[in-house]
Write a protein that holds these residues in place. Structure first.
Motif, short mmCIF file in Angstrom:
data_model
loop_
_atom_site.label_atom_id
_atom_site.label_comp_id
_atom_site.label_asym_id
_atom_site.label_seq_id
_atom_site.Cartn_x
_atom_site.Cartn_y
_atom_site.Cartn_z
N LEU A 1 -6.55 39.38 11.71
CA LEU A 1 -5.23 40.01 11.78
C LEU A 1 -4.14 39.01 11.40
CD1 LEU A 1 -3.66 42.56 12.42
CD2 LEU A 1 -3.62 41.88 14.83
N ILE A 2 -4.25 37.77 11.90
CA ILE A 2 -3.28 36.74 11.53
C ILE A 2 -3.34 36.48 10.03
CG2 ILE A 2 -2.73 34.27 11.77
CD1 ILE A 2 -3.73 34.49 14.70
N ALA A 3 -4.55 36.33 9.49
CA ALA A 3 -4.70 36.09 8.06
C ALA A 3 -4.13 37.23 7.24
CB ALA A 3 -6.18 35.88 7.72
N SER A 4 -4.32 38.46 7.72
CA SER A 4 -3.81 39.64 7.01
C SER A 4 -2.28 39.62 6.97
CB SER A 4 -4.30 40.92 7.70
OG SER A 4 -3.84 42.06 7.03
N ASP B 1 -11.52 43.14 3.72
CA ASP B 1 -12.23 42.67 2.54
C ASP B 1 -12.16 43.67 1.39
OD1 ASP B 1 -12.89 40.23 3.56
OD2 ASP B 1 -14.86 40.82 4.27
N SER B 2 -11.81 44.93 1.71
CA SER B 2 -11.57 45.92 0.66
C SER B 2 -10.13 45.87 0.18
CB SER B 2 -11.87 47.33 1.20
OG SER B 2 -13.18 47.44 1.66
N GLN B 3 -9.35 44.95 0.76
CA GLN B 3 -7.92 44.75 0.46
C GLN B 3 -7.08 45.97 0.84
OE1 GLN B 3 -7.11 43.12 -3.42
NE2 GLN B 3 -8.65 41.53 -3.20
N ALA B 4 -7.57 46.74 1.80
CA ALA B 4 -6.79 47.85 2.36
C ALA B 4 -6.13 47.32 3.63
CB ALA B 4 -7.70 49.04 2.66
N PHE B 5 -5.10 46.49 3.44
CA PHE B 5 -4.54 45.71 4.56
C PHE B 5 -3.87 46.57 5.64
CE2 PHE B 5 -4.47 42.77 0.86
CZ PHE B 5 -5.54 42.00 1.28
N ALA C 1 -24.41 46.83 5.51
CA ALA C 1 -23.69 47.18 4.27
C ALA C 1 -22.54 46.22 4.03
CB ALA C 1 -23.19 48.62 4.35
N TYR C 2 -21.86 45.81 5.12
CA TYR C 2 -20.75 44.87 4.99
C TYR C 2 -21.23 43.53 4.43
CZ TYR C 2 -17.03 41.64 6.42
OH TYR C 2 -16.07 40.67 6.44
N GLN C 3 -22.36 43.03 4.97
CA GLN C 3 -22.88 41.76 4.48
C GLN C 3 -23.38 41.87 3.04
OE1 GLN C 3 -24.56 40.07 8.72
NE2 GLN C 3 -25.20 39.05 6.88
N GLN C 4 -23.79 43.08 2.64
CA GLN C 4 -24.21 43.31 1.26
C GLN C 4 -23.02 43.57 0.34
OE1 GLN C 4 -26.82 46.61 2.15
NE2 GLN C 4 -28.67 45.34 2.00
N LYS C 5 -21.81 43.55 0.93
CA LYS C 5 -20.55 43.81 0.22
C LYS C 5 -20.49 45.22 -0.36
CE LYS C 5 -19.78 38.94 -0.96
NZ LYS C 5 -18.97 38.70 0.26
N ASP C 6 -21.24 46.14 0.26
CA ASP C 6 -21.15 47.55 -0.10
C ASP C 6 -20.16 48.19 0.87
OD1 ASP C 6 -21.42 50.20 -0.73
OD2 ASP C 6 -23.61 50.26 -0.57
N TYR C 7 -18.87 47.98 0.57
CA TYR C 7 -17.83 48.35 1.52
C TYR C 7 -17.71 49.87 1.71
CZ TYR C 7 -16.62 43.45 0.93
OH TYR C 7 -16.67 42.08 0.87
N ALA C 8 -18.02 50.63 0.67
CA ALA C 8 -17.96 52.09 0.81
C ALA C 8 -18.99 52.57 1.84
CB ALA C 8 -18.19 52.76 -0.54
N ALA C 9 -20.24 52.07 1.71
CA ALA C 9 -21.28 52.46 2.67
C ALA C 9 -20.96 51.94 4.06
CB ALA C 9 -22.64 51.93 2.20
N ALA C 10 -20.43 50.73 4.13
CA ALA C 10 -20.06 50.16 5.43
C ALA C 10 -18.98 51.00 6.10
CB ALA C 10 -19.56 48.72 5.24
N ARG C 11 -18.01 51.44 5.30
CA ARG C 11 -16.92 52.27 5.86
C ARG C 11 -17.46 53.59 6.39
NH1 ARG C 11 -14.11 52.30 1.69
NH2 ARG C 11 -12.66 50.61 2.18
#
Length: 927
Positions: free
Chosen positions: A345-348, A317-321, A281-291
């Motif tokens: 984590l560094i990038a965040s 990637d969901s911008q929930a930093f 799901a993450y690779q499909q950018k379906d972040y809700a299903a991935a979560r």
């Protein structure tokens, strides 16, 4: 409740009770022994669900059946519930079920739960009796050591397993893993081939063989080996999982999805199944299903390193930093040093303007990244954002040397050249990269540099280039509006901001810019509607809620009104710490301690593992003088951040307030254990030593700091010894001179000048400043520092000289104009008010600028306007004590003694928190 509803509920309750009774009667027909035999038959058929049901029924009748507990653990483990399995194994242990059977299975269960440390601590030395049990346990112990990176202990455990049971296949596989881990892939494959020659149906050997082929990049051979394992054991979960991973890595998402469907038939609730579902799901950018999937995985294995890492990536990637940070911090100690968790984590932290945190995560691996161009570039960004320009340049240069054609790294190197003052070279490089690169990083760097230098025409040219690449990006039009505002073309700027919002009605930066224009035009209602429009499109936008709260505060809203708006942000984003922190801060700022405590309690209940929430709660508890609770809170924070000195520094501060200086000293020493070069901890220890009359010990601490940080100006640490202090500043100055020869920079020039003055070498400081400015005439940063220092020394003529030169280079810099206005006022220059008026026009509604203009107007005799400006400044910054003191002086001068007394009383209540209490007392005495 009406009668019909009452009867319906009564009938429903009666039916439920009857059903429960029937079920009990049905269960009562079978004896526990019969159900136990039935469960064994189901286990023999690999029907784990049916076995678990029978075993639970048996245990309901007789909870003291040790064999039922043990078999239930096996059924749960095979069914993908290691958490439940561990519970049952512990119960079986307590019921004295044979250790030879319980302990090896418990070790495997704990490994599945991601607890290798517990395996080695609890079970490594357990003595079992049968060879099979010894070999099984020692193999798990070896795997646990291997997971912790302890290869020697792992090798010893595997050897012990083979001694206990010669040819024990799992132990041989462990030894093969060791060889592979040391880079001896041929040796590992030879071991596996030897094992498979003797036992060709050793499916886990085929599995490891596939892993070794995968490590060599031979995906086809790896897949063949995994399929061999599945031929022998069709329900073998690791082989299914490995095939899915290969398909995901090759981007064959549809095939991966089909393989996961097969996996779901075998083990639908297994944590590995949920993990792979989340990956797909993450690779499909379906972040809700991935979560959703990764939460199911972590529910079973909460300490799973890969699960925590993937959860962090999903949230990032969901911008929930904030959520991403929480997961990644948990994953960090459980993953390899250069794991994705560390990089993200560094990038965040960089993305959220927390460079010091990013540096803390980077520093432990700096000695491991010399051949990793991406990590080198990331290190460059970290050092650049932390102001360490020279180090940043070194790392960017290394990254560029490893990957010279990468435009991102060339851009970063150009930004370092910019910071060093090589602007011509930097701009040329940025323009070349921007022209050649289809991305936007170089364009944005170029635009930002021009805007920072107030070169608005050049910025607009660069924005036009960016627009060709990204015509529909609202950022492009927002940048154009910013540049046009710099040119004081508000009408054109407004059109650009409106275009950005037309492209994305929820784009907050453009809405905020338009709201500022509305406020400048005295249209607060229009500004409010801007943010409300953003919320219509994005009902959870925290920034919009907070902006509305700030507007209400500026308009003189009550604490309750402001809190209500912040509360809406909390309700819409319950897991975002920012609005909760703002609410606690609001109440603390208003001295409403009970409300601050209540908000802090709710925040901790919602986000119990967020260090910044615990920090805010601790501050609220300290404000309420509930020192014990505050210490407990910071104790929790220390457990969450074992590598941070902050919790111990906070505890020391509380204990000083509680007059427990011995405990404070202990916590400062703990802070030093965590961070041996913590200047705050060292200074705290020194001050406590001085307070206790231990001047000798204080000096020893200070001299140790001098050894550790020779280039730091730490003369102020020698507060107990003026001679030692002066000597320290002289030594610091010498270190800065060396540093300037190695790498000239404005930062070091400022530090050297400061050290010379503090060491009493005023003439030498003046000479250095003169020489430096001759050689670096365009170093506006040093010139601004020099002007401010001259003003502080009451050399107003010297300060004015520097400010005039700065104004020639930056005629519309409001800060320089404001400072010039103040200095001009001290010199009785009639242009003082003109400078202040211009500063306020360029940067309206800035409390410090309003204060300067008000003071100058008061000196001129325009009391009415001056008092109005003071009042406005305090509405914008109610905690600005110096402005309040200036206002009180003005009120006295205007003959408004009762109003002045009210302001002075507020300042008097601050006590030691406001250093000018002597003047406050003198003014009150004169009323």
């Amino acid at each position: 409740m009406n009668t019909r509803n009452s009867m319906h509920l009564l009938r429903k309750a009666t039916a439920s009770a009857l059903l429960a009774t029937l079920l009990l009667v049905g269960c009562g027909g079978e004896k526990p022994e019969t159900m136990l035999s039935s469960a064994k038959a189901f286990l023999a058929k690999n029907d784990h669900k049916a076995a678990a049901i029978q075993l639970k029924n048996a245990l309901q009748q007789d909870p003291q059946l040790p064999e039922a507990r043990f078999l239930l653990a096996k059924a749960l483990l095979e069914g993908g519930d290691p958490t439940g399995a561990e519970v049952e194994l512990r119960k079986a242990q307590n019921l004295n079920y044979p250790a030879d059977q319980v302990t090896p299975l418990l070790a495997r269960t704990m490994l599945m739960l991601g607890q290798p440390e517990k395996v080695t601590e609890e079970l490594a030395k357990v003595q079992l009796t049968t060879p099979e049990a010894k070999a099984d346990l020692q193999t798990s112990v070896g795997q646990a050591y291997l997971m912790q990176g302890k290869e020697e202990q792992a090798a010893a455990a595997y050897a012990a397993a083979v001694v206990a049971q010669p040819g024990h296949a799992p132990a041989l596989l462990g030894e093969a893993r060791l060889k592979a881990g040391r880079g001896d892939l041929p040796g590992a494959l030879a071991l596996l081939d030897s094992a498979l020659e003797k036992q060709p149906r050793l499916y886990d050997a085929w599995q490891l063989k596939g892993d070794l082929f995968a490590a060599q990049g031979d995906a086809a051979a790896a897949t063949n080996a995994y399929r061999k394992a599945l031929e022998i054991k069709p329900d073998y979960l690791p082989a299914h999982s490995a095939i899915v991973r290969i398909l995901l890595a090759e981007g064959k998402l549809d095939d991966a999805g089909k393989q996961i469907e097969v996996l779901k038939q075998i083990a639908p609730n297994h944590p590995q199944t949920q993990y792979l579902r989340a990956m797909l799901a993450y690779q499909q950018k379906d972040y809700a299903a991935a979560r959703d999937a990764i939460l199911l995985h972590l529910k079973v294995v909460p300490e799973s390193p890969l699960g925590l890492q993937l959860a962090g990536l999903i949230e990032y990637d969901s911008q929930a930093f904030p959520q991403a940070e929480a997961y990644l911090l948990k994953a960090l100690p459980r993953t390899p040093p250069l794991s994705i968790a560390r990089r993200v984590l560094i990038a965040s932290y960089l993305r959220n303007a927390q460079p010091s945190k990013a540096l803390g995560v980077l520093e432990p691996v700096l000695d491991k990244i010399d051949k990793d161009s991406n990590m080198l570039a990331l290190a460059g960004q970290v050092f650049l954002q932390n102001g360490q320009v020279d180090k940043a340049g070194t790392y960017f240069a290394k990254a560029t040397a490893l990957d010279p054609k990468n435009p991102a790294k060339r851009t970063s190197l150009a930004m370092v050249n910019m910071a060093k003052g090589d602007s011509d070279v930097a701009f040329r490089d940025l323009e070349q990269v921007a022209a050649a690169d289809t991305g936007s990083r170089a364009d944005l760097a170029l635009i930002a540099a021009h805007l920072q230098r107030r070169e608005f025409d050049q910025a607009l040219k660069a924005i036009a280039v960016l627009e060709k690449k990204q015509p529909d990006n609202p950022l492009t039009h927002n940048l154009r509006g910013t540049a046009l505002l710099g040119k004081r073309d508000a009408a054109a700027a407004r059109k650009s901001f409106e275009k950005a919002l037309a492209l994305n009605p929820a784009y907050f930066p453009a809405a905020a810019n338009l709201a500022n224009l509305d406020l400048n035009e005295k249209k607060p209602e229009d500004a409010r509607k801007r943010f409300e429009s953003v919320l219509e499109k994005d009902p959870k936008n925290v920034q919009a809620f907070m902006a509305l709260a700030q507007l209400r505060a500026k308009a003189g809203g009550t604490t309750a009104e402001i809190a209500t708006l912040i509360g809406k942000a909390v309700t819409a984003n319950p897991t975002d710490p920012a609005p909760r922190l703002a609410l606690i801060g609001l109440y603390l700022g208003k001295k409403e301690t009970k409300s601050a405590l209540s908000a802090a309690q709710e925040a901790v209940a919602a986000l119990p593992e967020r260090p910044e929430i615990l920090d805010a709660a601790g501050r609220a508890q300290q404000a309420a003088e509930d020192y014990n609770q505050a210490l407990a809170t910071y104790g929790k924070m220390a457990a969450l951040q074992p590598n941070s000195p902050l919790p111990y520094l906070r505890m020391a501060e509380i204990q000083v307030a509680a007059k427990n200086k011995d405990a404070a000293l202990q916590n400062l020493q703990k802070a030093l254990q965590v961070k041996p070069d913590s200047l705050e901890a060292q200074r705290g220890i020194m001050l406590l030593d001085l307070d206790a009359g231990r001047s000798k010990e204080a000096l020893e601490v200070a001299r140790e700091v001098q050894k550790q940080r020779p280039k730091e100006a730490i003369g102020y640490l020698f507060e107990g010894d003026a001679h030692a202090a002066k000597k320290a500043w002289v030594e610091a100055a010498a270190a800065y001179r060396v540093g300037l020869k190695e790498a000239p920079s404005a930062d070091l020039a400022v530090k050297l000048h400061t050290a010379l003055l503090a060491g009493g070498n005023t003439a030498e400081a003046d000479k250095f400043a003169e020489t430096w400015l001759k050689e670096h005439a365009k170093d506006n940063r040093f010139r601004l520092y020099l002007a401010e220092m001259s003003g502080a020394r009451k050399d107003y003529a010297g300060a004015a000289r520097q400010y005039r030169i700065l104004l020639e280079a930056q005629p519309e810099n409001p800060v320089v104009l404001n400072n010039m206005a103040w200095v001009a006022g001290q010199l009785k220059d009639p242009k003082a008010i003109e400078y202040a008026e211009k500063a306020n026009k360029l940067a309206p509604d800035q409390p410090a600028l309003l204060d300067t203009l008000a003071v100058l107007l008061m000196d001129k005799g325009d009391a009415a306007r001056a008092l109005g400006l003071f009042k406005k400044a305090l509405e914008l910054a109610p905690q600005a004590s110096q402005i309040r003191l200036n206002y009180a002086r003005a009120l006295i001068k205007a003959g408004k003694n009762s109003e002045a007394r009210s302001e002075l009383d507020q300042l008097a209540k601050l006590g030691d928190k406001f250093p000018a209490q002597a003047e406050v007392a003198q003014l009150l005495k004169g009323l």
